[in-house]
Write a protein that holds these residues in place. Structure first.
Motif, PDB file in Angstrom:
ATOM      1  N   PRO A 231       0.765  -1.284   0.041  1.00  0.00           N
ATOM      2  CA  PRO A 231       0.000  -0.110  -0.008  1.00  0.00           C
ATOM      3  C   PRO A 231       0.836   1.409  -0.040  1.00  0.00           C
ATOM      4  O   PRO A 231       0.359   2.062  -0.557  1.00  0.00           O
ATOM      5  CB  PRO A 231      -0.891  -0.176   1.367  1.00  0.00           C
ATOM      6  CG  PRO A 231      -0.865  -1.531   1.531  1.00  0.00           C
ATOM      7  CD  PRO A 231       0.394  -2.224   1.284  1.00  0.00           C
ATOM      8  N   HIS A 232       2.044   1.283   0.661  1.00  0.00           N
ATOM      9  CA  HIS A 232       2.891   2.314   0.824  1.00  0.00           C
ATOM     10  C   HIS A 232       3.569   2.546  -0.535  1.00  0.00           C
ATOM     11  O   HIS A 232       3.523   3.617  -0.965  1.00  0.00           O
ATOM     12  CB  HIS A 232       4.046   2.151   1.926  1.00  0.00           C
ATOM     13  CG  HIS A 232       4.842   3.098   2.129  1.00  0.00           C
ATOM     14  ND1 HIS A 232       4.536   4.658   1.924  1.00  0.00           N
ATOM     15  CD2 HIS A 232       6.112   3.238   2.535  1.00  0.00           C
ATOM     16  CE1 HIS A 232       5.325   5.505   2.355  1.00  0.00           C
ATOM     17  NE2 HIS A 232       6.260   4.628   2.697  1.00  0.00           N
ATOM     18  N   LEU A 233       3.774   1.364  -1.185  1.00  0.00           N
ATOM     19  CA  LEU A 233       4.762   1.729  -2.641  1.00  0.00           C
ATOM     20  C   LEU A 233       3.612   2.176  -3.641  1.00  0.00           C
ATOM     21  O   LEU A 233       3.915   3.236  -4.239  1.00  0.00           O
ATOM     22  CB  LEU A 233       5.166   0.429  -3.095  1.00  0.00           C
ATOM     23  CG  LEU A 233       5.464   0.341  -4.684  1.00  0.00           C
ATOM     24  CD1 LEU A 233       6.927   1.198  -4.693  1.00  0.00           C
ATOM     25  CD2 LEU A 233       5.968  -1.201  -4.923  1.00  0.00           C
ATOM     26  N   THR A 234       2.175   1.841  -3.284  1.00  0.00           N
ATOM     27  CA  THR A 234       1.231   2.246  -4.415  1.00  0.00           C
ATOM     28  C   THR A 234       1.101   3.666  -4.101  1.00  0.00           C
ATOM     29  O   THR A 234       0.509   4.576  -5.076  1.00  0.00           O
ATOM     30  CB  THR A 234       0.081   1.378  -4.555  1.00  0.00           C
ATOM     31  OG1 THR A 234       0.380   0.010  -4.493  1.00  0.00           O
ATOM     32  CG2 THR A 234      -1.084   1.807  -5.193  1.00  0.00           C
ATOM     33  N   GLU A 235       1.024   4.162  -2.917  1.00  0.00           N
ATOM     34  CA  GLU A 235       0.546   5.461  -2.666  1.00  0.00           C
ATOM     35  C   GLU A 235       1.798   6.452  -3.408  1.00  0.00           C
ATOM     36  O   GLU A 235       1.360   7.499  -3.813  1.00  0.00           O
ATOM     37  CB  GLU A 235       0.494   5.893  -1.074  1.00  0.00           C
ATOM     38  CG  GLU A 235      -0.806   5.493  -0.553  1.00  0.00           C
ATOM     39  CD  GLU A 235      -0.556   5.461   1.296  1.00  0.00           C
ATOM     40  OE1 GLU A 235       0.309   6.278   1.730  1.00  0.00           O
ATOM     41  OE2 GLU A 235      -1.139   4.585   1.850  1.00  0.00           O
ATOM     42  N   TYR A 236       2.906   5.884  -2.921  1.00  0.00           N
ATOM     43  CA  TYR A 236       4.208   6.616  -3.600  1.00  0.00           C
ATOM     44  C   TYR A 236       4.007   6.640  -5.063  1.00  0.00           C
ATOM     45  O   TYR A 236       4.165   7.828  -5.624  1.00  0.00           O
ATOM     46  CB  TYR A 236       5.269   5.958  -3.254  1.00  0.00           C
ATOM     47  CG  TYR A 236       6.573   6.523  -3.581  1.00  0.00           C
ATOM     48  CD1 TYR A 236       7.226   7.387  -2.515  1.00  0.00           C
ATOM     49  CD2 TYR A 236       7.447   6.295  -4.769  1.00  0.00           C
ATOM     50  CE1 TYR A 236       8.591   7.829  -3.119  1.00  0.00           C
ATOM     51  CE2 TYR A 236       8.422   6.797  -5.222  1.00  0.00           C
ATOM     52  CZ  TYR A 236       9.094   7.767  -4.335  1.00  0.00           C
ATOM     53  OH  TYR A 236      10.362   8.451  -4.704  1.00  0.00           O
ATOM     54  N   VAL A 237       3.585   5.760  -5.886  1.00  0.00           N
ATOM     55  CA  VAL A 237       3.503   5.803  -7.172  1.00  0.00           C
ATOM     56  C   VAL A 237       2.459   6.642  -7.821  1.00  0.00           C
ATOM     57  O   VAL A 237       2.634   7.464  -8.380  1.00  0.00           O
ATOM     58  CB  VAL A 237       3.477   4.394  -7.779  1.00  0.00           C
ATOM     59  CG1 VAL A 237       3.289   4.180  -9.204  1.00  0.00           C
ATOM     60  CG2 VAL A 237       4.797   3.337  -7.243  1.00  0.00           C
ATOM     61  N   LEU A 238       1.228   6.480  -7.024  1.00  0.00           N
ATOM     62  CA  LEU A 238       0.188   7.266  -7.580  1.00  0.00           C
ATOM     63  C   LEU A 238       0.505   8.668  -7.176  1.00  0.00           C
ATOM     64  O   LEU A 238       0.313   9.645  -8.055  1.00  0.00           O
ATOM     65  CB  LEU A 238      -1.095   6.784  -6.501  1.00  0.00           C
ATOM     66  CG  LEU A 238      -1.843   5.764  -7.047  1.00  0.00           C
ATOM     67  CD1 LEU A 238      -2.926   5.086  -6.298  1.00  0.00           C
ATOM     68  CD2 LEU A 238      -2.665   6.063  -8.425  1.00  0.00           C
TER      69      LEU A 238
ATOM     70  N   VAL B 224      -6.265  -3.384  -4.366  1.00  0.00           N
ATOM     71  CA  VAL B 224      -7.735  -3.424  -4.789  1.00  0.00           C
ATOM     72  C   VAL B 224      -8.402  -3.946  -3.513  1.00  0.00           C
ATOM     73  O   VAL B 224      -9.877  -3.728  -3.391  1.00  0.00           O
ATOM     74  CB  VAL B 224      -8.142  -4.125  -6.021  1.00  0.00           C
ATOM     75  CG1 VAL B 224      -9.457  -4.387  -6.286  1.00  0.00           C
ATOM     76  CG2 VAL B 224      -7.260  -3.712  -7.280  1.00  0.00           C
ATOM     77  N   HIS B 225      -7.840  -4.884  -2.815  1.00  0.00           N
ATOM     78  CA  HIS B 225      -8.636  -5.206  -1.409  1.00  0.00           C
ATOM     79  C   HIS B 225      -8.385  -4.451  -0.112  1.00  0.00           C
ATOM     80  O   HIS B 225      -8.999  -4.913   0.987  1.00  0.00           O
ATOM     81  CB  HIS B 225      -7.976  -6.960  -1.283  1.00  0.00           C
ATOM     82  CG  HIS B 225      -8.615  -7.694  -2.317  1.00  0.00           C
ATOM     83  ND1 HIS B 225      -7.728  -8.346  -3.415  1.00  0.00           N
ATOM     84  CD2 HIS B 225      -9.802  -8.215  -2.687  1.00  0.00           C
ATOM     85  CE1 HIS B 225      -8.462  -8.887  -4.129  1.00  0.00           C
ATOM     86  NE2 HIS B 225      -9.619  -9.092  -3.678  1.00  0.00           N
ATOM     87  N   THR B 226      -7.743  -3.313  -0.379  1.00  0.00           N
ATOM     88  CA  THR B 226      -7.607  -2.566   0.812  1.00  0.00           C
ATOM     89  C   THR B 226      -8.867  -1.728   0.969  1.00  0.00           C
ATOM     90  O   THR B 226      -9.183  -1.031   0.161  1.00  0.00           O
ATOM     91  CB  THR B 226      -6.470  -1.710   0.513  1.00  0.00           C
ATOM     92  OG1 THR B 226      -5.262  -2.291   0.538  1.00  0.00           O
ATOM     93  CG2 THR B 226      -6.237  -0.788   1.753  1.00  0.00           C
ATOM     94  N   PRO B 227      -9.432  -1.772   2.012  1.00  0.00           N
ATOM     95  CA  PRO B 227     -10.744  -0.974   2.287  1.00  0.00           C
ATOM     96  C   PRO B 227     -10.554   0.570   1.927  1.00  0.00           C
ATOM     97  O   PRO B 227      -9.393   1.169   2.494  1.00  0.00           O
ATOM     98  CB  PRO B 227     -11.239  -1.305   3.868  1.00  0.00           C
ATOM     99  CG  PRO B 227     -10.654  -2.635   3.993  1.00  0.00           C
ATOM    100  CD  PRO B 227      -9.084  -2.567   2.985  1.00  0.00           C
ATOM    101  N   GLY B 228     -11.379   1.299   1.247  1.00  0.00           N
ATOM    102  CA  GLY B 228     -11.302   2.680   1.101  1.00  0.00           C
ATOM    103  C   GLY B 228     -10.251   2.987  -0.066  1.00  0.00           C
ATOM    104  O   GLY B 228     -10.012   4.196  -0.284  1.00  0.00           O
ATOM    105  N   PHE B 229      -9.832   1.841  -0.660  1.00  0.00           N
ATOM    106  CA  PHE B 229      -8.866   2.374  -1.674  1.00  0.00           C
ATOM    107  C   PHE B 229      -9.444   3.274  -2.889  1.00  0.00           C
ATOM    108  O   PHE B 229      -8.640   4.230  -3.315  1.00  0.00           O
ATOM    109  CB  PHE B 229      -8.267   1.060  -2.555  1.00  0.00           C
ATOM    110  CG  PHE B 229      -7.122   1.376  -3.623  1.00  0.00           C
ATOM    111  CD1 PHE B 229      -5.995   1.840  -3.327  1.00  0.00           C
ATOM    112  CD2 PHE B 229      -7.582   0.743  -5.008  1.00  0.00           C
ATOM    113  CE1 PHE B 229      -5.190   2.051  -4.368  1.00  0.00           C
ATOM    114  CE2 PHE B 229      -6.935   1.136  -6.138  1.00  0.00           C
ATOM    115  CZ  PHE B 229      -5.629   1.732  -5.741  1.00  0.00           C
TER     116      PHE B 229
END
Ligand code: C2E
Ligand code: MG
Ligand code: MG
Length: 265
Positions: free
Chosen positions: A61-68, A96-101
C-alpha cells in the motif's frame, strides 16, 4: 532489501519512468508509469523482484501510494505545459482489496486537480482470486469516479472469460509473451487474433505489450489491435526524457523511423 526499500520510499529515492502507448496513426494514447529503484550497493533492482517483496511484506500500500502520488504530480505538471496525456499506474491485487482504496484514489486526484479520465489503473486477473466480490465493488467504485481500468498481462496465469465479463475494464493488454513471437509463431498469432476479436466484441480497446520490431507492429496493425507499447516506440524514460519525447512528437504523434520504410532516396 525490504528495509532498504522502505527507507528509499521515505527518502523519495524511488523513481518512476514512463513508457508511451501509441495508436497506429501515431497518436500517443497514454504513458505507463513503471517504478525504478537503484539500490546504493546492488544497483538496479528489477521491479518484479522488489514488488514481490512489497507484496509479501505489507509494504505494497505504501509503494502504491508513492507511485500514485508521483504519477499524479507528473500528470499535473504535464497538463500545466499543455501535454494532456493520460498516465497508467499498475496496482496490485492487495491494493484493490484494501478498504477505502477507491475513495483514496478519488481524493488524491482531487488534490492534484487531475480529472479522473487522465488516470488509468492497470490490474491483473489475480484481483479476482481472493475476494471477487470485494474486488468487483472496488473496481465499480473506481470506474464510478471516472477512472479507467486496464487488464494487464492478458493471456497469462488465470485468464478466463468469466473474469473478462466480471471486470469493469475498458482496455486489455496482451501479454508480451504472445506478442514477442507473433511474427514467427502461427499459434501465437492466432491467439492474438482471437484475443483482439474477443476484446473488440466486448467493446474493449486492445494494447499489445513488448513490441520490439517493425514486423510485429505491422502484424498487430493488420490484426486490428488498437495500440502498441514496446521498445520499437520507446523504452520507459525518466520524467525529463519523457517530457522531451512528448514535446518532440507534438501533434503528429510517433512516426516509425524512415529507416524502417523502403528506401526512397
Ligand atoms: P507490466 O505492467 O506488464 O509492464 C511492462 C513491462 O514490460 C515493463 O517491465 C517494461 O519495461 C517491459 N517492456 C516494455 N516494452 C518492452 C519490450 O519491447 N520488450 C521487453 N522485453 N520488455 C518490455 P518492468 O518495468 O521491469 O516492470 C515489470 C512489472 O513490474 C510490470 O509489468 C508490473 O507488473 C510491475 N510494476 C512496475 N511498476 C510497478 C508499480 O509502480 N506498481 C506495481 N504494483 N507494479 C509495478
Ligand atoms: Mg502494466
Ligand atoms: Mg503487462
Amino acid at each position: 532489501l525490504l528495509g532498504d526499500l522502505r527507507r528509499a520510499l521515505d527518502a523519495g529515492d524511488v523513481e518512476l519512468h514512463y513508457q508511451p502507448k501509441v495508436r497506429f496513426d501515431g497518436q500517443v494514447a497514454g504513458l505507463e508509469a513503471l517504478v525504478r529503484w537503484v539500490h546504493p550497493e546492488r544497483g538496479k533492482v528489477p521491479p518484479d523482484e522488489f514488488i514481490a517483496i512489497a507484496e509479501s511484506s505489507g509494504l505494497m500500500p505504501h509503494l502504491t501510494e508513492y507511485v500514485l502520488e508521483t504519477a499524479l504530480a507528473q500528470v499535473a505538471r504535464w497538463r500545466a505545459q499543455g501535454l494532456w496525456v493520460p498516465v497508467a499506474v499498475n496496482v496490485s491485487p492487495r491494493d484493490v482489496h484494501t478498504p477505502g482504496f477507491a475513495g483514496a484514489v478519488a481524493a488524491r486526484l482531487a488534490r492534484h486537480g487531475v480529472p479522473a479520465g487522465a488516470l488509468q489503473l492497470e490490474i491483473t486477473e489475480h484481483v479476482l482470486l481472493e475476494d471477487p466480490q470485494r474486488a468487483a465493488d472496488t473496481l465499480a467504485a473506481l470506474t464510478g469516479h471516472g477512472v479507467k481500468m486496464s487488464l494487464d498481462d492478458f493471456g497469462t496465469g488465470y485468464s478466463s472469460l468469466v473474469h473478462l465479463r466480471r471486470l469493469p475494464v475498458s482496455e486489455l493488454k496482451i501479454d508480451r509473451s504472445f506478442v514477442a513471437r507473433l511474427a514467427i509463431d502461427n499459434e501465437d498469432a492466432e491467439i492474438v487474433r482471437c484475443t483482439v476479436d474477443l476484446a473488440h466484441s466486448l467493446g474493449l480497446l486492445v494494447v499489445a505489450e513488448g513490441v520490439e520490431d517493425d514486423e510485429t507492429w505491422e502484424r498487430l496493425r493488420d490484426l486490428g489491435c488498437d495500440a502498441v507499447q514496446g521498445w520499437l516506440v520507446a523504452a520507459a524514460m525518466p520524467p525529463d526524457e519523457a517530457t522531451a519525447w512528448l514535446l518532440a512528437r507534438g501533434s503528429r504523434g510517433w512516426q516509425r523511423p524512415r529507416a524502417a520504410l523502403p528506401a526512397a532516396e
